[in-house]
Scaffold this active site. Structure first.
Site, PDB file in Angstrom:
ATOM      1  N   ASP A 242     -29.395 -20.196  19.915  1.00  0.00           N
ATOM      2  CA  ASP A 242     -29.230 -19.050  20.816  1.00  0.00           C
ATOM      3  C   ASP A 242     -30.174 -17.909  20.448  1.00  0.00           C
ATOM      4  OD1 ASP A 242     -27.311 -20.409  22.171  1.00  0.00           O
ATOM      5  OD2 ASP A 242     -25.607 -19.419  21.212  1.00  0.00           O
ATOM      6  N   GLY A 243     -30.488 -17.773  19.151  1.00  0.00           N
ATOM      7  CA  GLY A 243     -31.419 -16.724  18.739  1.00  0.00           C
ATOM      8  C   GLY A 243     -32.795 -16.897  19.343  1.00  0.00           C
ATOM      9  N   ASN A 327     -27.352 -10.270  24.860  1.00  0.00           N
ATOM     10  CA  ASN A 327     -26.036 -10.390  24.219  1.00  0.00           C
ATOM     11  C   ASN A 327     -25.301  -9.055  24.204  1.00  0.00           C
ATOM     12  OD1 ASN A 327     -25.754 -13.088  23.763  1.00  0.00           O
ATOM     13  ND2 ASN A 327     -26.065 -13.005  21.553  1.00  0.00           N
ATOM     14  N   ASP A 357     -15.500   1.730  12.771  1.00  0.00           N
ATOM     15  CA  ASP A 357     -16.772   1.246  12.257  1.00  0.00           C
ATOM     16  C   ASP A 357     -17.853   1.211  13.332  1.00  0.00           C
ATOM     17  OD1 ASP A 357     -15.860   0.982   9.716  1.00  0.00           O
ATOM     18  OD2 ASP A 357     -15.600  -1.186   9.770  1.00  0.00           O
TER      19      ASP A 357
END
Length: 485
Positions: A242-243, A327, A357
């Site tokens: 996917d990267g 994404n 966070d």
């Protein structure tokens, strides 16, 4: 203390005034583009060049229908529009958009000849049967009764008008197996299919260092070449996970050619094809018609408080500093020991404060990535929506949301914040957000069309089961002696 409050109040008023001016300039620019487009359309109609089913995509952030954002592969010349078909579905030459190829000199092939981009049609079908028209949920009100029509069209199907002639290959780095397959694929595409092949500059250099038989491989050299890459490429192939798909999509700041993704990485939510049978797969895709999934992207802009106060042209800041993410965009506290404190707005209406966070703004394609790890839901990639997922929030009642695709989100670091925040776009291009800075996100008009192995929903469910082992468990031995899942 009073002077500090007054100064903060004046800064806030100034920021609001500048943002209002920027929105007004944006609206004026949109009306100008619409007027220019109508003049261009009227001139082409007088010459008899436009087909009867000519359509335009809606401007701004109104994306209520999939076809208006689906067709991204037109060419900016009158001659190509003269041959548009009037059959069912929508033709790739049915849309003019800014950012298309406007200079023939930027659209030359490796021999210096003008490259004519291959066009295609999109059709909508159900159970293998094509509909004559693209149907959508239409609200009707008859005799005081509100009713929505049944959405019959499910799967989007791409059909080439002629066989693609040019392909760009993006591969996973530092993998001998992937590199060997890339060499084999490049030779096959050139010798068997006669296609022009584009590779990244570093990959092309590695191939030429090994053998001079790859001199036919083309590449890009400058940023301007990358901007016009979609004008020279009919098809994109990725070799990796996917990267690699994210990397390939990031090279296209506007229209994206159809993408064929081969699974050669650790995760494969967007890579449905097996690499060991790439020849058969590519033959079928090139022949067509073939089902596709439209994966929407987010357009993200950073608005700097200092720049808006010092510059009278805040619109330039909004246009120049933008990112397209497939994404997600994440805002976190970075190395700061303080919790992130953010103000969130939807279409200029205050939504909530984020204390924790960080925050993830995700597409539905990214719902199985960082958002899922932070507790977000898994969503089918063709569902038009924006995921709003907090990262370890300070309040346990702060649950993830799914917002409609037409909203514009603004995430701002308050002026009185004790720390800064950091924004990451698909895990890269990390940038700091100081007090008063804001990040604006809305749905981009340029989706990433990825080829399906079977069809969109089957591929999605299969990827969830294979990659996540979703809801898989061992059945009790008494009920399942063989111990199957």
């Amino acid at each position: 203390m009073v002077e500090d409050q007054a100064q903060a109040y004046m800064s806030n008023c100034l920021r609001i005034a500048v943002e209002s001016k920027a929105r007004a300039m944006e609206e004026a620019a949109q009306w100008k583009r619409k007027y220019e487009f109508e003049c261009l359309q009227n001139g082409a109609e007088e010459a008899g060049g436009l087909s009867a089913n000519y359509r335009t995509s809606s401007s701004g952030s109104d994306f209520n229908s999939v076809p208006d954002v689906a067709i991204v592969q037109g060419h900016h010349s009158h001659e190509q529009h003269l041959g548009c078909s009037e059959g069912p579905g929508i033709s790739s030459c049915d849309i003019f958009k800014n950012g298309m190829c406007s200079s023939e000199s930027n659209n030359l092939d490796g021999r210096g000849l003008l490259y004519q981009k291959v066009l295609f049609n999109l059709a909508w079908g159900c159970d293998g049967i094509k509909d004559q028209h693209a149907k959508h949920d239409i609200v009707s009100c008859e005799r005081g009764d509100i009713r929505t029509d049944i959405r019959r069209s499910k799967q989007i199907i791409l059909e080439w008008k002629s066989a693609p002639r040019s392909v760009a290959i993006f591969m996973k780095p530092n993998s001998p197996h992937v590199q060997a397959l890339c060499k084999e694929m490049v030779k096959w595409l050139k010798e068997d299919k006669g296609m022009n092949v584009f590779l990244e500059p570093d990959v092309r250099k590695e191939l030429l260092d090994e053998s001079n038989t790859y001199t036919f491989v083309q590449t890009w050299k400058t940023g301007e070449d990358i901007k016009t890459l979609h004008c020279k490429v009919d098809l994109v192939i990725t070799l990796g996970g996917d990267g690699t798909v994210l990397w390939a999509a990031s090279k296209f700041k506007g229209p994206v050619p159809p993408v064929v993704s081969f699974a050669m990485g650790s995760l494969g939510f967007m890579t449905p094809f097996k690499s060991d049978c790439f020849k058969e797969c590519l033959r079928n895709v090139i022949k067509g018609p073939w089902p596709i999934t439209l994966r929407h992207r987010l357009c993200c802009r950073i608005v700097r408080a200092a720049d808006c106060q010092e510059s009278t042209n805040c619109r330039k800041i909004l246009e120049d500093d933008f990112h397209l993410v497939l994404n997600e965009v994440s805002i976190d506290r970075g190395m700061s020991s303080f919790l992130t404190f953010l103000e969130c707005y939807s279409d200029n209406s205050f939504v909530t404060y984020v204390q924790g966070d960080g925050l993830i703004i995700s597409t539905t394609s990214g719902s199985t990535a960082y958002s899922l790890a932070a507790g977000g839901s898994m969503v089918h990639p063709q569902v038009p929506g924006i995921l709003f997922t907090p990262i370890c929030p300070h309040s346990l009642s702060f649950r993830p949301l799914i917002l409609p695709e037409y909203v514009t989100l603004r995430i701002q670091v308050p002026l009185h914040s004790r720390g800064q925040a950091w924004a990451s776009f698909d895990g890269k291009d990390r940038q700091i957000l100081q007090a008063g800075d804001a990040l604006e996100c809305n749905m981009s008009e340029w989706p990433v069309p990825t080829m399906c192995e079977v069809e969109s929903t089957c591929d999605f469910l299969h990827s969830v089961q294979e990659c996540l082992h979703w809801n898989m468990k061992k059945i009790h031995c008494a009920d399942n002696p063989e111990g199957q899942l």
